[in-house]
Design a protein around this motif. Structure first.
Motif: not given
Ligand SMILES: Cc1cc2nc3c(=O)[nH]c(=O)nc-3n(C[C@H](O)[C@H](O)[C@H](O)COP(=O)(O)OP(=O)(O)OC[C@H]3O[C@@H](n4cnc5c(N)ncnc54)[C@H](O)[C@@H]3O)c2cc1C
Length: 533
Positions: A324-335
């Motif tokens: 996996l690389t950053d290109a595979d990331i659809i979205a992120t979230w932080a709480g």
């Protein structure tokens, strides 16, 4: 929508409220729900959108928390398990059981010892009053969790917990509160606590959409502002509590890249912290981190480049062929977790997750706790409020949270799974939803488990003020589809104009949404730069 909002706003000062709840996360929603059933006059206000704070950014697990039992926190685990079972029974389709796997390896030490783990699971199931655990040999486990690290694998223990959509949970609890007469309004901020002598008599509030202010009267104010708890509490308390904000971040990747229908627990290869990789809404989520959060609480929490690398490293360690690389990331979230600190300078992951309640001069403040235990937190808050509102004593503390749809709902062309999900989300409103929404919109948005009609319903009935309310919280399309669901915007535009948004408003909302998504829900720039170098 705007007219409805304005009317609501104008009417707020006309009532002397029994309880004003400040904070539209799961804690505030739970308090409003439980208070409304007593016939009290209940108002809930939220400075941003419902669930805007931590309650839309959790790991979305309704769980006892195996690690809490491992840390010896039996009481919290037991309470959470009781609530988990209750939510599973009352809200199927919104809260669903999920299998969790823990893989055992040769020479893995005590944490990986199959029999030690089994005893832990026995205790866990015992506290929940269920028997739902087992052991998968290597072959069976790899069939169920393809691509998982297989060198030295002895097999995997399986147990169950549950998963939800945290925001929809908040919204459904609010639906129930309103059904029992509560009034709820978003984008209204409490700015000052009003006192009569040394007793709270109400709040000065601001309508964030228009800038207007109003004084509201209340017998009791509930400060359910989560990580912000001290801001309001300082109006009534000489000493404020030490709340230690801790950030947890997540990555969303497609289920093609990491195919998974369950959850796996793992220990990060670098610091041995417990983490999860799990299935959510047809995608795979990797999380979470656990770090002291030093940023301004008024800024939305955001994942850092370092956290992205940390999470990717764990996923690539467990799935060695995934690359996996950053290109595979659809979205992120932080709480941000509002942890009521022990003050002992513990490692963030070792602080307790219990809630705390303070009753001072007619203000009940509450912070900490879990999504899972919201009903019990609400009960504790209302018990503390009984001094000022003795009528609360008559409430049925064991009453169900949710009302079920009365008739079967005629959702066309739907599978059992979709039916469950739909009725789980909309509860007693499901029938009206299907009757009212255009039939050609009662179908799924390709690649998702969301109906087109959910967008229209939200625009019409769920106090959507901004496009980000619609794409990040009423639905989760902005977290599940590439580029924040950009491809849906033309269809949503047509719906929004149909539902009385102006063209100018739409244009401004798109600019705002893209900016928010880019800043807080995408991959931070330094990771992309590092990957390209
Ligand atoms: C990374 C992470 C993962 C987690 N995972 C899980 C999990 O898997 N399972 C679980 O059970 N729990 C989990 N939790 C814990 C859970 O999410 C929180 O305990 C819960 O969401 C807290 O809800 P809350 O309503 O107290 O706070 P919030 O959701 O933050 O709500 C407080 C609200 O108050 C509003 N507010 C603040 N000030 C004002 C004001 N002056 N006027 C009006 N409104 C105001 C804010 O805008 C906010 O919306 C997790 C937490 C984090 C951070």
């Amino acid at each position: 929508m705007t007219d409805h909002r304005n009317t609501l706003w104008q009417q707020l000062p006309e009532t002397e409220w029994d309880i004003i709840v400040v904070g539209g996360g799961i804690t505030g929603a739970g308090v409003a729900r439980e208070a409304a059933r007593t016939g009290s006059k209940v108002l809930l206000i939220e400075q941003q959108d419902y669930a805007f704070g931590t309650s839309s950014r959790s790991s979305k697990m309704v769980h006892g928390g195996l690690r809490y039992i491992a840390m010896g926190d039996i009481r919290l685990t037991w309470h959470s398990l009781v609530e988990r079972e209750r939510l599973l029974n009352e809200a199927p389709g919104l809260v669903d059981r999920m299998s969790y796997f823990f893989a055992h390896y040769d020479g893995g030490g005590i944490k990986s010892n199959r029999w030690a783990f089994y005893i832990l699971l026995m205790a866990y199931d015992f506290l929940a009053g269920i028997h739902d655990r087992g052991f998968f040999n290597t072959k069976k486990f790899l069939e169920r969790v393809p691509g998982y690290r297989s060198a030295g694998l002895q097999g995997a223990s399986r147990y169950t917990d549950a998963v939800t959509d945290d925001t929809r949970l908040v919204l459904r609890v609010l639906d129930e509160a309103r059904r029992d007469g509560a009034v709820t309004i978003n984008y209204v901020k409490s700015e000052k606590t009003l006192l009569n002598g040394d007793q709270v008599s109400g709040l000065q509030v601001r309508n964030v959409m228009t800038g207007e202010t109003a004084d509201l009267r209340a017998k009791v104010v509930v400060n359910a502002t989560g990580a912000w708890v001290n801001r309001m509490r300082q109006d009534v308390a000489s000493e404020t509590v030490s709340v230690r904000p801790q950030r947890g971040s997540h990555l969303v990747v497609s289920s093609e890249r990491i195919p998974l229908n369950d959850a796996v627990i793992l220990f990060h290869p670098d610091d041995k912290r417990a983490m999860f990789i799990y299935s959510w809404e047809g995608r795979t989520v990797i999380g979470t981190t656990d770090l002291d959060h030093k940023d301004d609480l008024d800024d939305e929490a955001v994942i850092t480049a370092e956290e992205v690398r940390y999470l990717l490293r764990a996923a690539n360690h467990e799935y060695p062929n995934a690359h996996l690389t950053d290109a595979d990331i659809i979205a992120t979230w932080a709480g941000v977790r509002p942890i009521v600190s022990s003050g002992k300078g513990l490692d963030p992951s070792k602080e307790r997750r219990d809630h705390a309640v303070w009753a001072e001069k007619g203000m009940i403040s509450v912070s900490g706790g879990k999504l899972t235990t919201f009903r019990q937190i609400a009960q504790d808050v209302l018990t503390a409020a009984e001094i000022w509102l003795p009528g609360l004593k008559t409430r049925d503390r064991k009453a169900g949270i949710f009302t079920q749809p009365t008739n079967s709902v005629a959702l066309p062309d739907c599978t059992d799974d979709l039916y469950r999900r739909f009725t789980g989300k909309f509860g007693y409103l499901a029938e009206r939803f299907v009757q009212e929404m255009p039939s050609d919109e009662l179908k799924l948005i390709p690649g998702t488990q969301t109906l087109w009609a959910e967008l229209r319903w939200a625009l019409r009935h769920e106090q959507v003020a901004h496009l980000d309310d619609l794409l990040l919280r009423r639905t989760r399309l902005g977290l599940l589809m590439p580029h924040g669901a950009e491809e849906c915007l033309p269809t949503i535009r047509a719906m929004a104009l149909d539902e009385d948004w102006t063209e100018a408003c739409w244009e401004a909302e798109v600019v705002r949404y893209r900016d928010i998504w880019q800043r807080y829900y995408s991959v931070p720039a330094p990771v992309r730069v590092a990957a390209a170098a």
